[in-house]
Structures are given as C-alpha cells and as structure tokens.
Write a protein that holds these residues in place. Structure first.
Motif, PDB file in Angstrom:
ATOM      1  N   LEU A  47       0.790  -1.425   0.080  1.00 46.84           N
ATOM      2  CA  LEU A  47      -0.193   0.021  -0.229  1.00 46.84           C
ATOM      3  C   LEU A  47       1.221   1.365  -0.140  1.00 46.84           C
ATOM      4  O   LEU A  47       0.355   2.375  -0.501  1.00 46.84           O
ATOM      5  N   GLU A  50       5.504   2.536  -4.301  1.00 44.32           N
ATOM      6  CA  GLU A  50       4.882   3.545  -5.915  1.00 44.32           C
ATOM      7  C   GLU A  50       4.542   2.517  -7.083  1.00 44.32           C
ATOM      8  O   GLU A  50       3.728   2.828  -7.344  1.00 44.32           O
ATOM      9  N   GLY A  52       2.884  -0.135  -6.703  1.00 46.36           N
ATOM     10  CA  GLY A  52       1.007  -1.016  -5.603  1.00 46.36           C
ATOM     11  C   GLY A  52       0.795  -2.286  -6.045  1.00 46.36           C
ATOM     12  O   GLY A  52      -0.036  -2.413  -6.504  1.00 46.36           O
ATOM     13  N   ASN A  67      -2.899  -5.538  -7.934  1.00 47.48           N
ATOM     14  CA  ASN A  67      -3.300  -4.370  -7.687  1.00 47.48           C
ATOM     15  C   ASN A  67      -3.341  -3.302  -6.872  1.00 47.48           C
ATOM     16  O   ASN A  67      -5.022  -3.928  -5.920  1.00 47.48           O
ATOM     17  N   GLY A  69      -4.466  -0.440  -5.944  1.00 46.77           N
ATOM     18  CA  GLY A  69      -4.991   0.707  -5.935  1.00 46.77           C
ATOM     19  C   GLY A  69      -6.422   0.072  -6.472  1.00 46.77           C
ATOM     20  O   GLY A  69      -7.360   0.771  -5.924  1.00 46.77           O
TER      21      GLY A  69
END
Length: 89
Positions: A47, A50, A52, A67, A69
């Motif tokens: 988390l 960069e 991710g 992912n 995100g």
C-alpha cells in the motif's frame, strides 16, 4: 535447554486472507502458510509502495499479483486452529 517453540507456519496452521475490491461484490480468499504478521507487513508495504502491487502465495503454491489501487478492504485472519463440530462446546 528446550527447543524454541514452533511458529504458526512451522505448525502448518494456515492464515486466511480476505480481500475485497472497489468494483466487485466478491471477495478473494487466500489461505497461506505465512504468519499473520508477515502478511500484514506485506499488505502495508504494498500500500505504501509506488509500484502498488501485492504478491501473495497460497498453501497450494499458487501466486496472486494484486493491484492495490483496487483494494477496498483486507482482512488477515487469525492463526488460531479452528475447532470442528462440538469440540469447543
């Protein structure tokens, strides 16, 4: 002197990880031999990174690349063995 106590992963107690995603009503459930602390550290690091990307491996050796995100929620289960039937009653 006695031997050091076995860790949960050495005892073979799987930890269940439940991951829910922002655009999906379903959860991804992964059982792993890693400890609860190790999984939590991986989630936090992914988390914060960069890149991710969260990488996990289940008890069967399957690898998951996620992912972060798209992650809405992560639940890292306990390493306490589950009782079956009325064993705990």
């Amino acid at each position: 002197m006695g031997a050091a106590p076995l860790t949960d992963s050495e005892r073979g107690i799987p930890v269940d990880i439940k991951i829910s995603f922002t655009q999906s009503p379903r959860e991804l459930v992964i059982s792993t031999q890693e400890t609860q602390d190790a999984v939590t550290s991986k989630v936090k690091a992914a988390l914060a990174s960069e890149e991710g990307i969260l990488e996990l491996e289940d008890t069967n050796g399957s690898k998951f690349v996620i992912n972060v995100g798209q992650i809405a929620h992560v639940e890292v289960g306990t390493t306490t063995p589950r009782t079956v039937g009325f064993a705990g009653a």
